[in-house]
Scaffold this motif. Structure first.
Motif, mmCIF file in Angstrom:
data_model
loop_
_atom_site.group_PDB
_atom_site.id
_atom_site.type_symbol
_atom_site.label_atom_id
_atom_site.label_comp_id
_atom_site.label_asym_id
_atom_site.label_seq_id
_atom_site.Cartn_x
_atom_site.Cartn_y
_atom_site.Cartn_z
ATOM 1 N N LEU A 16 -5.465 14.554 -0.374
ATOM 2 C CA LEU A 16 -4.440 13.524 -0.198
ATOM 3 C C LEU A 16 -3.095 14.202 -0.377
ATOM 4 O O LEU A 16 -2.820 14.787 -1.425
ATOM 5 C CB LEU A 16 -4.605 12.428 -1.254
ATOM 6 N N ILE A 17 -2.256 14.151 0.656
ATOM 7 C CA ILE A 17 -0.981 14.870 0.592
ATOM 8 C C ILE A 17 0.178 13.896 0.760
ATOM 9 O O ILE A 17 0.178 13.074 1.688
ATOM 10 C CB ILE A 17 -0.927 15.960 1.674
ATOM 11 N N GLY A 18 1.116 13.967 -0.149
ATOM 12 C CA GLY A 18 2.285 13.091 -0.057
ATOM 13 C C GLY A 18 3.487 13.747 -0.696
ATOM 14 O O GLY A 18 3.388 14.848 -1.247
ATOM 15 N N ASN A 19 4.617 13.087 -0.571
ATOM 16 C CA ASN A 19 5.822 13.582 -1.234
ATOM 17 C C ASN A 19 6.725 12.383 -1.446
ATOM 18 O O ASN A 19 6.334 11.247 -1.157
ATOM 19 C CB ASN A 19 6.500 14.667 -0.383
ATOM 20 N N ASP A 20 7.921 12.605 -1.958
ATOM 21 C CA ASP A 20 8.737 11.416 -2.243
ATOM 22 C C ASP A 20 9.597 10.988 -1.059
ATOM 23 O O ASP A 20 10.377 10.057 -1.154
ATOM 24 C CB ASP A 20 9.566 11.599 -3.523
ATOM 25 N N ARG A 21 9.427 11.647 0.073
ATOM 26 C CA ARG A 21 10.130 11.176 1.283
ATOM 27 C C ARG A 21 9.163 10.246 2.017
ATOM 28 O O ARG A 21 8.102 10.673 2.481
ATOM 29 C CB ARG A 21 10.467 12.348 2.194
ATOM 30 N N LEU A 68 0.865 -1.182 0.000
ATOM 31 C CA LEU A 68 0.000 0.000 0.000
ATOM 32 C C LEU A 68 0.901 1.231 0.000
ATOM 33 O O LEU A 68 1.743 1.366 0.893
ATOM 34 C CB LEU A 68 -0.832 0.042 1.288
ATOM 35 N N HIS A 69 0.736 2.106 -0.990
ATOM 36 C CA HIS A 69 1.502 3.360 -0.959
ATOM 37 C C HIS A 69 0.503 4.476 -0.662
ATOM 38 O O HIS A 69 -0.272 4.861 -1.538
ATOM 39 C CB HIS A 69 2.237 3.570 -2.284
ATOM 40 N N GLN A 70 0.504 4.941 0.565
ATOM 41 C CA GLN A 70 -0.562 5.816 1.026
ATOM 42 C C GLN A 70 -0.115 7.257 1.168
ATOM 43 O O GLN A 70 1.066 7.536 1.363
ATOM 44 C CB GLN A 70 -1.086 5.312 2.380
ATOM 45 N N PRO A 99 0.824 2.659 10.835
ATOM 46 C CA PRO A 99 0.035 3.855 10.491
ATOM 47 C C PRO A 99 -1.201 3.589 9.621
ATOM 48 O O PRO A 99 -2.052 4.463 9.483
ATOM 49 C CB PRO A 99 1.035 4.680 9.683
ATOM 50 N N PHE A 100 -1.303 2.390 9.023
ATOM 51 C CA PHE A 100 -2.317 2.210 7.972
ATOM 52 C C PHE A 100 -3.747 2.142 8.510
ATOM 53 O O PHE A 100 -4.685 2.602 7.866
ATOM 54 C CB PHE A 100 -1.993 0.974 7.124
ATOM 55 N N SER A 101 -3.914 1.549 9.705
ATOM 56 C CA SER A 101 -5.275 1.429 10.251
ATOM 57 C C SER A 101 -5.896 2.804 10.454
ATOM 58 O O SER A 101 -7.094 2.992 10.246
ATOM 59 C CB SER A 101 -5.258 0.693 11.588
ATOM 60 N N ALA A 102 -5.076 3.778 10.867
ATOM 61 C CA ALA A 102 -5.601 5.133 11.099
ATOM 62 C C ALA A 102 -6.031 5.777 9.778
ATOM 63 O O ALA A 102 -7.089 6.418 9.708
ATOM 64 C CB ALA A 102 -4.537 5.997 11.771
ATOM 65 N N LEU A 103 -5.224 5.581 8.730
ATOM 66 C CA LEU A 103 -5.577 6.156 7.415
ATOM 67 C C LEU A 103 -6.855 5.495 6.894
ATOM 68 O O LEU A 103 -7.747 6.159 6.352
ATOM 69 C CB LEU A 103 -4.419 5.950 6.437
ATOM 70 N N LEU A 104 -6.953 4.194 7.097
ATOM 71 C CA LEU A 104 -8.154 3.473 6.663
ATOM 72 C C LEU A 104 -9.380 3.973 7.428
ATOM 73 O O LEU A 104 -10.451 4.187 6.836
ATOM 74 C CB LEU A 104 -7.963 1.968 6.905
ATOM 75 N N LEU A 105 -9.214 4.175 8.733
ATOM 76 C CA LEU A 105 -10.359 4.638 9.533
ATOM 77 C C LEU A 105 -10.822 6.019 9.060
ATOM 78 O O LEU A 105 -12.025 6.292 9.017
ATOM 79 C CB LEU A 105 -9.986 4.676 11.022
ATOM 80 N N ALA A 106 -9.874 6.871 8.671
ATOM 81 C CA ALA A 106 -10.269 8.194 8.141
ATOM 82 C C ALA A 106 -11.158 8.001 6.905
ATOM 83 O O ALA A 106 -12.225 8.609 6.785
ATOM 84 C CB ALA A 106 -9.021 9.010 7.792
ATOM 85 N N ASP A 107 -10.747 7.112 6.009
ATOM 86 C CA ASP A 107 -11.544 6.885 4.796
ATOM 87 C C ASP A 107 -12.938 6.362 5.141
ATOM 88 O O ASP A 107 -13.938 6.751 4.526
ATOM 89 C CB ASP A 107 -10.833 5.880 3.884
ATOM 90 N N LYS A 155 8.088 -8.678 4.917
ATOM 91 C CA LYS A 155 7.684 -8.101 3.615
ATOM 92 C C LYS A 155 7.186 -6.663 3.790
ATOM 93 O O LYS A 155 6.653 -6.305 4.845
ATOM 94 C CB LYS A 155 6.552 -8.938 3.021
ATOM 95 N N LEU A 156 7.311 -5.906 2.706
ATOM 96 C CA LEU A 156 6.852 -4.510 2.727
ATOM 97 C C LEU A 156 5.322 -4.482 2.777
ATOM 98 O O LEU A 156 4.657 -5.014 1.877
ATOM 99 C CB LEU A 156 7.358 -3.788 1.473
ATOM 100 N N VAL A 157 4.755 -3.854 3.827
ATOM 101 C CA VAL A 157 3.293 -3.686 3.880
ATOM 102 C C VAL A 157 2.929 -2.444 3.066
ATOM 103 O O VAL A 157 1.907 -2.413 2.384
ATOM 104 C CB VAL A 157 2.812 -3.522 5.347
ATOM 105 N N GLY A 158 3.782 -1.440 3.118
ATOM 106 C CA GLY A 158 3.515 -0.240 2.339
ATOM 107 C C GLY A 158 4.393 0.909 2.781
ATOM 108 O O GLY A 158 5.311 0.733 3.589
ATOM 109 N N THR A 159 4.071 2.091 2.241
ATOM 110 C CA THR A 159 4.822 3.295 2.606
ATOM 111 C C THR A 159 3.852 4.412 2.983
ATOM 112 O O THR A 159 2.712 4.448 2.521
ATOM 113 C CB THR A 159 5.706 3.786 1.444
ATOM 114 N N ILE A 160 4.365 5.312 3.835
ATOM 115 C CA ILE A 160 3.610 6.515 4.214
ATOM 116 C C ILE A 160 4.530 7.722 4.034
ATOM 117 O O ILE A 160 5.751 7.593 4.157
ATOM 118 C CB ILE A 160 3.150 6.454 5.693
ATOM 119 N N PRO A 161 3.942 8.886 3.766
ATOM 120 C CA PRO A 161 4.797 10.059 3.575
ATOM 121 C C PRO A 161 5.382 10.561 4.888
ATOM 122 O O PRO A 161 4.789 10.387 5.947
ATOM 123 C CB PRO A 161 3.838 11.124 3.016
ATOM 124 N N LYS A 162 6.549 11.202 4.754
ATOM 125 C CA LYS A 162 7.105 11.934 5.889
ATOM 126 C C LYS A 162 6.622 13.369 5.753
ATOM 127 O O LYS A 162 7.074 14.100 4.865
ATOM 128 C CB LYS A 162 8.634 11.945 5.786
#
Ligand code: NAD
Length: 485
Positions: free
Chosen positions: A24-29, A14-16, A191-199, A40-47
């Motif tokens: 939706l706000i992100g950057n390459d960091r 998941l790239h969130q 961090p992913f459960s919180a992002l999912l809950l927002a959605d 295994k990689l579950v995903g990435t979140i922005p800094k």
């Protein structure tokens, strides 16, 4: 994100992005999040940058919610329905990011549903008060009234890894119920459960300005989460060191701090030992021992200690642990290999201090076995500090005064379990244990999501959580008087 959860099952990360007031706000960091069991990689979140955090709080402060009690209640009921309908997929996500086993994460989704149902009901209750003023000789023919209002500024919320969904639900549901605006930073570990809950909340109809989720490196953004001028209240759940840092940093902001624990189960000589051992095992190993209210010390009367320890070891041997996705397992991993190594080292230190290892202390990566020790000295590191994992250290005591002395001897004061049927013992425990809760013949973590919960001493400042208490903390009381009786 809900629709992407299926891909996770097929190993697609998941790239969130952050959710900030509907954008939706992100950057390459980015920060990578790995499955503690498989690596295994579950995903990435922005800094986030400090600028992102400022934007989130500025937007939150400017927004004034017009939602009626009925609308807030409906949004939260709808959110609980969405959580329930997708419980299995959501529990898979929590398991992937935390290593908690399926039994634990399905239970967690159920608890989060309860939080929203309780908050939905509570949103309908007006707790204003009325005072007649003709009560004294200098009284007047007036009445004083109170009403609750949302805070003028925003709420800053920071959550830990051990209940990635439910900790967030306990922050945001009371915030919605009281018409506040919250910016939440979940831990970078899960961090992913919180992002999912927002959605899910947006889908249920929540105006996105009322709940933003930002992510990042606490070294870069934590101070802004504590000091930004648009914040009126900081609500934090996590460890004591960061809690105390916040207490000193978030100056002239209301603070609700739910910190670490070192909860005992106290087993007296008259206790039902079978019941006590069952409670001990469930309180020690549920959630891989990573609950603030997990049993971290077993203070057992010497007259029944041998019998208790035999049963404790037998029941611990029956705990199945390992692959968190295996629905038959009772325990998955702990949060990471570093934590598992720390438990291993603390158990070895306890042995050096004279404790006897009876079972466990085995490790494979982040998989750490349930572990039992007897004859643990009350002042060794394993029990004097919080050990946030599945370890059952038995400390033998001589009588009730000794049990209370040992229980009160650490800086923590969260909750407890007391196994006895003697009323004279029960009343002494309730009066003399220096902590937030006493559960007679139940695990320390027993509660409703509605009921007041929280600790004293190093476990917190005494402001409780639980939906009802959090709603009080998140409100201002306006007092007004009118010239009528
Ligand atoms: P932690 O204290 O390491 O981290 C908690 C949060 O603080 C994370 O989101 C982290 O990113 C953030 N953070 C890091 N540095 C910060 C800073 N300088 N300022 C502000 N925030 C910062 O806790 P953890 O390891 O995630 O969780 C385990 C701890 O939480 C245990 O001690 C446990 O007892 C406690 N806990 C308490 C309760 C309770 O209700 N009392 C409930 C659950 C967990």
């Amino acid at each position: 994100m809900l629709s992407e959860l299926n891909k996770l099952k097929d190993g697609v990360p998941l790239h969130q992005k952050m959710r900030v007031g509907g954008k939706l706000i992100g950057n390459d960091r980015v920060i990578e999040v790995r499955n503690p069991y498989s690596g295994k990689l579950v995903g990435t979140i922005p800094k986030a940058t400090v600028g992102d955090i400022r934007e989130a709080f500025g937007m939150a402060r400017r927004y004034k919610s017009k939602l009626t009690r009925f609308e807030r209640s409906n949004i939260m009921l709808r959110a609980s329905e969405l959580l329930r309908a997708n419980a299995d997929a959501i529990s898979d996500l929590i398991t992937a990011e935390s290593g908690l086993c399926k039994k634990d994460t399905l239970y967690e989704v159920g608890r989060a549903c309860d939080v929203f149902v309780f908050a939905a009901n509570q949103a309908l209750v007006d707790d204003g008060q009325v005072f007649s003023c003709d009560l004294t000789p200098h009284g007047k023919q007036r009445k004083v009234y109170t009403m609750k209002e949302p805070l003028l500024g925003a709420i800053s919320a920071i959550t830990p890894f051990n209940h990635p969904l439910n900790q967030v639900a306990h922050k945001v549901a009371p915030s919605i119920a009281t018409n506040n605006r919250m910016v939440l930073k979940p831990t970078e570990k899960t961090p992913f459960s919180a992002l999912l809950l927002a959605d899910i909340l947006y889908e249920a109809g929540l105006p996105p300005e009322m709940f933003s989720v930002v992510t990042g490196d606490p070294k870069e953004i934590a101070d802004e989460m504590l000091t930004n001028a648009d914040i009126d209240l900081v609500t934090f759940t996590g460890g004591v060191p960061i809690g105390k840092y916040i207490a000193g940093k978030a100056v002239y902001k209301r603070q609700v701090l739910e910190l670490g624990g070192n909860d005992p189960i106290i087993v007296m000589e008259d206790a039902d030992i079978e019941e006590a051992a069952t409670l001990a095992v469930s309180g020690s190993y549920k959630n891989s021992g990573q609950r603030c209210t997990a049993i971290k010390r077993m203070i057992v009367h010497q007259a029944v200690a041998d019998e208790f320890v035999d049963k404790l070891v037998a029941k611990t041997r029956a705990i199945k642990f390992g692959n968190p996705m295996d629905v038959n397992n009772d325990m998955g991993t702990v949060i990471d290999e570093r934590a598992a190594k720390e438990f291993e080292a603390k158990v070895k230190d306890a042995e050096r201090c004279g404790a006897k290892l009876l079972y466990g202390n085995e490790r494979d990566g982040a998989v750490y076995s349930p572990t039992v020790l007897d004859h643990v000295p009350a002042d060794c590191m394993l029990v004097a500090q919080e050990t946030f994992g599945p370890v059952s250290p038995v400390i033998r005591c001589t009588d009730i005064s000794d049990a209370i002395r040992i229980s009160n001897s650490t800086p923590y004061g969260l909750s407890s379990s007391v196994c006895t049927n003697r009323m004279d013992y029960i009343t002494r425990f309730i009066r003399e244990l220096e902590l937030g809760s006493v559960n007679v013949r139940e695990v320390p973590g027993y509660r409703l999501e509605l009921t007041p919960f929280g600790g004293i001493k190093d476990s917190g400042l005494g402001y409780k959580e639980g939906v009802l208490e959090a709603m009080k903390s998140f409100s201002n009381t306006k007092t007004y008087s009118l010239p009528w009786l």
